[in-house]
Design a protein around this motif. Structure first.
Motif, PDB file in Angstrom:
ATOM      1  N   UNK A  95       0.851  -1.166   0.000  1.00 21.17           N
ATOM      2  CA  UNK A  95       0.000   0.000   0.000  1.00 21.17           C
ATOM      3  C   UNK A  95       0.899   1.231   0.000  1.00 21.17           C
ATOM      4  N   UNK A  96       0.538   2.194  -0.798  1.00 23.33           N
ATOM      5  CA  UNK A  96       1.323   3.406  -0.953  1.00 23.33           C
ATOM      6  C   UNK A  96       0.603   4.530  -0.209  1.00 23.33           C
ATOM      7  N   UNK A  97       1.277   5.100   0.791  1.00 23.91           N
ATOM      8  CA  UNK A  97       0.653   6.152   1.594  1.00 23.91           C
ATOM      9  C   UNK A  97       1.304   7.521   1.440  1.00 23.91           C
ATOM     10  N   UNK A  98       2.563   7.568   1.068  1.00 21.92           N
ATOM     11  CA  UNK A  98       3.267   8.845   0.956  1.00 21.92           C
ATOM     12  C   UNK A  98       3.861   9.003  -0.441  1.00 21.92           C
ATOM     13  N   UNK A  99       4.310  10.218  -0.730  1.00 15.61           N
ATOM     14  CA  UNK A  99       4.947  10.470  -2.030  1.00 15.61           C
ATOM     15  C   UNK A  99       6.195   9.609  -2.182  1.00 15.61           C
ATOM     16  N   UNK A 100       6.966   9.500  -1.081  1.00 13.58           N
ATOM     17  CA  UNK A 100       8.200   8.707  -1.133  1.00 13.58           C
ATOM     18  C   UNK A 100       7.887   7.235  -1.416  1.00 13.58           C
ATOM     19  N   UNK A 101       6.857   6.700  -0.743  1.00 16.64           N
ATOM     20  CA  UNK A 101       6.458   5.312  -1.012  1.00 16.64           C
ATOM     21  C   UNK A 101       5.977   5.169  -2.452  1.00 16.64           C
ATOM     22  N   UNK A 102       5.302   6.203  -2.969  1.00 22.63           N
ATOM     23  CA  UNK A 102       4.858   6.179  -4.362  1.00 22.63           C
ATOM     24  C   UNK A 102       6.037   6.130  -5.328  1.00 22.63           C
ATOM     25  N   UNK A 103       7.066   6.886  -5.022  1.00 16.19           N
ATOM     26  CA  UNK A 103       8.273   6.847  -5.868  1.00 16.19           C
ATOM     27  C   UNK A 103       8.957   5.488  -5.786  1.00 16.19           C
ATOM     28  N   UNK A 128       3.140   9.394 -11.542  1.00 14.23           N
ATOM     29  CA  UNK A 128       2.067  10.256 -12.039  1.00 14.23           C
ATOM     30  C   UNK A 128       1.029   9.439 -12.824  1.00 14.23           C
ATOM     31  N   UNK A 129       1.485   8.531 -13.664  1.00 14.65           N
ATOM     32  CA  UNK A 129       0.573   7.738 -14.502  1.00 14.65           C
ATOM     33  C   UNK A 129      -0.299   6.781 -13.687  1.00 14.65           C
ATOM     34  N   UNK A 130       0.220   6.258 -12.591  1.00 16.25           N
ATOM     35  CA  UNK A 130      -0.498   5.224 -11.836  1.00 16.25           C
ATOM     36  C   UNK A 130      -0.983   5.710 -10.470  1.00 16.25           C
ATOM     37  N   UNK A 131      -0.878   7.012 -10.224  1.00 21.79           N
ATOM     38  CA  UNK A 131      -1.227   7.569  -8.914  1.00 21.79           C
ATOM     39  C   UNK A 131      -2.640   7.183  -8.470  1.00 21.79           C
ATOM     40  N   UNK A 132      -3.624   7.246  -9.367  1.00 19.63           N
ATOM     41  CA  UNK A 132      -5.001   6.890  -8.997  1.00 19.63           C
ATOM     42  C   UNK A 132      -5.094   5.447  -8.508  1.00 19.63           C
ATOM     43  N   UNK A 133      -4.299   4.586  -9.077  1.00 26.87           N
ATOM     44  CA  UNK A 133      -4.331   3.173  -8.692  1.00 26.87           C
ATOM     45  C   UNK A 133      -3.684   2.987  -7.313  1.00 26.87           C
ATOM     46  N   UNK A 134      -2.586   3.682  -7.080  1.00 31.18           N
ATOM     47  CA  UNK A 134      -1.976   3.638  -5.746  1.00 31.18           C
ATOM     48  C   UNK A 134      -2.937   4.224  -4.711  1.00 31.18           C
ATOM     49  N   UNK A 135      -3.614   5.317  -5.067  1.00 31.57           N
ATOM     50  CA  UNK A 135      -4.583   5.934  -4.151  1.00 31.57           C
ATOM     51  C   UNK A 135      -5.740   4.990  -3.835  1.00 31.57           C
TER      52      UNK A 135
END
Length: 148
Positions: free
Chosen positions: A1-9, A32-39
């Motif tokens: 699960x991605x909770x922060x920008x750093x985890x997203x990167x 940026x492309x997959x942000x909605x999916x991580x969210x």
């Protein structure tokens, strides 16, 4: 699960490491492309599965190397969106939902079997044993009569 920008990167970097096509993009762009999916609670593994498979589980047909990787990525991930644009449940979310459904069905069956067994043994609530008001092993305290 991605909770922060750093985890997203970090998750985007994982995607880049496992996908030859996504290696052509920066980790920031992939995020940026997959942000909605991580969210929506998707993991990097869920996104990789979605890029390689349709929601019904079939693999995407191979059409050669993509000429425009961002458009190719959006196109493949669009299959995992509802008509209103919201993100559909990921593969891991579907598996977990199936597990919970099966567990609930199993518990319902166990309860049915318990009820059938109780009725077959002639069980009724009136025959339910009752506990004594005091524990059985507790000895009543009595005072000894004074010695004469």
């Amino acid at each position: 699960m991605v909770n922060t920008r750093q985890e997203g990167l970090q998750a985007a970097e994982t995607l880049r490491q496992h996908s030859l096509d996504l290696r052509k993009l920066s980790a920031h762009y992939v995020r940026y492309l997959v942000r909605d999916f991580f969210d929506a609670g998707w993991s990097a593994a869920d996104v990789l599965h979605a890029i390689d498979h349709l929601p019904d589980g079939r693999p995407w047909p191979f059409a050669g190397m993509p000429r425009h990787v961002p458009g190719w990525t959006r196109h493949r991930l669009k299959a995992w969106r509802a008509a209103d644009g919201s993100v559909l449940p990921s593969k891991s979310h579907r598996i977990e939902a199936d597990r919970q459904r099966v567990r609930a069905e199993q518990e319902a069956m166990r309860e049915q079997w318990r009820d059938m067994r109780r009725h077959s043994l002639g069980w009724s609530p009136d025959l339910e044993p009752t506990l004594p008001s005091q524990p059985v092993n507790e000895v009543e305290k009595t005072t000894d009569p004074p010695a004469s």
